[in-house]
Design a protein around this motif. Structure first.
Motif, PDB file in Angstrom:
ATOM      1  N   LYS A 199       0.821  -1.214   0.000  1.00 26.96           N
ATOM      2  CA  LYS A 199       0.000   0.000   0.000  1.00 26.96           C
ATOM      3  C   LYS A 199       0.855   1.265   0.000  1.00 26.96           C
ATOM      4  O   LYS A 199       0.325   2.366  -0.191  1.00 26.96           O
ATOM      5  CB  LYS A 199      -0.917  -0.010   1.229  1.00 26.96           C
ATOM      6  N   LEU A 200       2.160   1.112   0.242  1.00 30.05           N
ATOM      7  CA  LEU A 200       3.045   2.275   0.292  1.00 30.05           C
ATOM      8  C   LEU A 200       3.871   2.441  -0.980  1.00 30.05           C
ATOM      9  O   LEU A 200       4.658   3.377  -1.092  1.00 30.05           O
ATOM     10  CB  LEU A 200       4.002   2.150   1.487  1.00 30.05           C
ATOM     11  N   SER A 201       3.676   1.539  -1.929  1.00 31.60           N
ATOM     12  CA  SER A 201       4.521   1.550  -3.124  1.00 31.60           C
ATOM     13  C   SER A 201       4.325   2.789  -3.992  1.00 31.60           C
ATOM     14  O   SER A 201       5.224   3.155  -4.756  1.00 31.60           O
ATOM     15  CB  SER A 201       4.271   0.287  -3.955  1.00 31.60           C
ATOM     16  N   ASP A 202       3.180   3.444  -3.869  1.00 28.52           N
ATOM     17  CA  ASP A 202       2.915   4.627  -4.710  1.00 28.52           C
ATOM     18  C   ASP A 202       3.146   5.945  -3.970  1.00 28.52           C
ATOM     19  O   ASP A 202       2.886   7.021  -4.527  1.00 28.52           O
ATOM     20  CB  ASP A 202       1.476   4.589  -5.237  1.00 28.52           C
ATOM     21  N   VAL A 203       3.638   5.872  -2.728  1.00 31.27           N
ATOM     22  CA  VAL A 203       3.869   7.094  -1.958  1.00 31.27           C
ATOM     23  C   VAL A 203       5.024   7.879  -2.587  1.00 31.27           C
ATOM     24  O   VAL A 203       6.089   7.330  -2.869  1.00 31.27           O
ATOM     25  CB  VAL A 203       4.206   6.767  -0.479  1.00 31.27           C
TER      26      VAL A 203
END
Length: 562
Positions: free
Chosen positions: A363-367
């Protein structure tokens, strides 16, 4: 009616045919079950993926990691396995080593009586001297394989030459290479014939330690060349200085991950690594630099004071030089100093805060923010870092064990001890201490590790007169004096000069520690003791070989296999 009539006509229900039909039916059912079994096994084999190399599934890890047992040589509690332990020797593609015939084939005739002048000092750079030194070394150290020799350097005093070489023990079970450099005294006779008078002790040839700039490589087989240093090399000077921030622009263009807080501090070394490698694995998955705290809290399990001790340096225990070269990491103090400087300049730096470990790395890969900060609370075990890598993340984030090696300074002590024993010794681990006194859980251990019992057990395992290294937690080493009648016994404390105030280890760790001396603590002792034990030609363990008692107490012998 039709079906029934047909069966009657075929004689299917006649009494004389019932037995034969039953056998056919049983055979068909058995064959069907066999086919189904093969199909299931094929599917499992095709889809199976081995777990992380700490040997425990995640649903058992909490109990495993929070053990409070005292430090011994137990590999699952005291001395952690690191990347080099998982390198199979047969997978490291070792090329052929250098043997005596290789040297003799390239040597020239020694001495020339026509222009002989015995008063001229020995020229260490002469090829005849080089080959003479190599030949003498190979003949002297019969229990190691040589992979590379460095060109000799001038030693100190007349006819003195220093030479280095890279090697592995013949019976080595680890994938590492080792480097030694020794001082040779060359004798020159009246007719100028050369011979090696003496070969110095381990690491005595200091002038050959470092390769000089633009110096050509030494003797090596063409197919034996191995300069990629993908394997640990013990014996080289260690450069584990902190990586620096190149520029403000480079810093702002980078992406970072930091873990803050949590309950992992002051836990066992296994616990620390299980959590740290989770953080490093997530940083690699997110393609971010891991901001790491290089100060550790050493668990009371390993301290002489019996209290957990803050302020230990990561570099005391692990190879930071390899880590910083193989992964993107930055010291926490340096990071926050640069962050604060740019913040004061009002440089825009995005911060993404995560306070729930259940927020997966996916869920943090696009931050897009500069920094992702995972902040952990105070409730254990939900505040353990390794929780991030459980559940759905377990199949995505892989712990990069290959990036973490043991401290080469500690391994240098291991190498020195093994070298003093000429890599020709057997080893026995004798665990006593509190376990031997607890007769309820270990009813036979005290008796089975007594001197008389040890002599009886070892007589069929270790040849009389052999060097025998004893790795033990027995405080009173005189307890083992009866073994001296049959073996040349050796203990860790016999080699205190390798970490005392005059040692290289002491000097380098003191420098790392801001000028303050570093204690050779319980974890370091257990680590070195274990590694020396593992390099013995024979390795005899307490449990299963010296006693029938279970390693973890009565009734636990088969627990590890379940």
């Amino acid at each position: 009616m039709f079906g029934r009539s047909a069966l009657h006509r075929a004689g299917g229900f006649r009494p004389e045919n019932l037995g034969q039909n039953a056998l056919n039916l049983i055979g068909n059912i058995g064959f069907s079950l066999f086919v189904v079994g093969v199909l299931v096994f094929t599917i499992i084999a095709a889809t199976y993926e081995p777990e992380d190399p700490l040997f425990h599934p995640s649903d058992k890890i909490t109990t495993f990691l929070t053990s409070t047992s005292n430090a011994t040589l137990r590999s699952d509690e005291s001395v952690v396995k690191t990347g080099e332990d998982f390198m199979a020797v047969n997978q490291t593609a070792f090329a052929a080593f250098i043997n005596i015939t290789d040297v003799e084939a390239t040597a020239t005739e020694e001495g020339n009586e026509l222009d002989c002048d015995a008063s001229v000092p020995v020229d260490c750079k002469d090829s005849d001297v080089f080959h003479l030194m190599m030949k003498a070394t190979i003949e002297r150290f019969k229990d190691i394989h040589f992979y590379k020799f460095g060109k000799p350097a001038v030693g100190e005093g007349a006819n003195s030459c220093d030479m280095a070489w890279r090697y592995r023990p013949k019976d080595g079970k680890s994938a590492a290479f080792y480097k030694d450099y020794r001082r040779f005294v060359i004798h020159k006779s009246d007719n100028c014939t050369l011979s090696v008078a003496t070969i110095g002790e381990y690491h005595s040839g200091l002038n050959a330690r470092k390769r000089k700039r633009n110096q050509k490589a030494g003797f090596e087989k063409t197919d034996a060349k191995r300069d990629d240093f993908s394997l640990p090399l013990v014996g080289e000077a260690v450069n584990d200085s902190l990586p620096t921030v190149e520029s403000d622009k480079a810093f702002t263009s980078g992406k970072y991950l930091v873990y803050v807080g949590g309950g992992d501090r002051c836990k066992s070394m296994n616990h620390f690594l299980w959590s740290f490698l989770c953080a490093l694995g997530e940083a690699q998955y997110l393609n971010r630099t891991l901001v790491m705290d290089l100060t550790l809290c050493l668990s009371s399990v390993y301290t002489s004071s019996g209290q957990s001790e803050e302020g230990k340096d990561f570099r005391f225990y692990f190879d930071f030089e390899h880590l910083k070269e193989a992964a993107s990491v930055l010291d926490e103090a340096q990071f926050w100093a640069e962050w604060g400087k740019l913040h004061n300049k009002k440089t825009r730096l995005g911060l993404h805060l995560v306070e729930d470990f259940r927020v997966t790395p996916m869920k943090l890969s696009d931050v897009k923010d500069t920094l992702i900060m995972r902040k952990f609370g105070s409730v254990e075990p939900d505040n353990y870092w390794y929780r991030v890598c459980e559940g759905d993340a377990e199949s995505v984030v892989k712990r990069p064990w290959h990036l973490l090696w043991k401290s080469r300074r500690l391994m240098e002590i291991v190498s020195a001890i093994a070298s003093r024993l000429n890599w020709d010794y057997d080893a026995v681990h004798i665990e006593r201490g509190e376990k031997a006194r607890n007769t309820e859980l270990w009813p036979n251990l005290e008796k089975d590790t007594s001197p008389s019992a040890l002599l009886s057990t070892l007589q069929d395992k270790v040849e009389e007169g052999r060097n025998l290294y004893i790795a033990t937690n027995e405080a009173e080493l005189s307890f083992f004096n009866p073994l001296k009648d049959k073996y040349a016994t050796h203990f860790l404390d016999e080699y205190k000069d390798l970490w005392d105030e005059s040692s290289e280890w002491y000097s380098e760790t003191t420098k790392l520690n801001g000028g303050n001396p570093v204690e050779f603590d319980g974890y370091m002792r257990a680590s070195v003791d274990t590694e020396v034990f593992l390099r013995g030609k024979k390795q005899i363990e307490t449990f299963n070989e010296l006693t029938n008692d279970c390693k973890d107490g009565v009734g636990t012998c088969n627990v590890a296999a379940t």
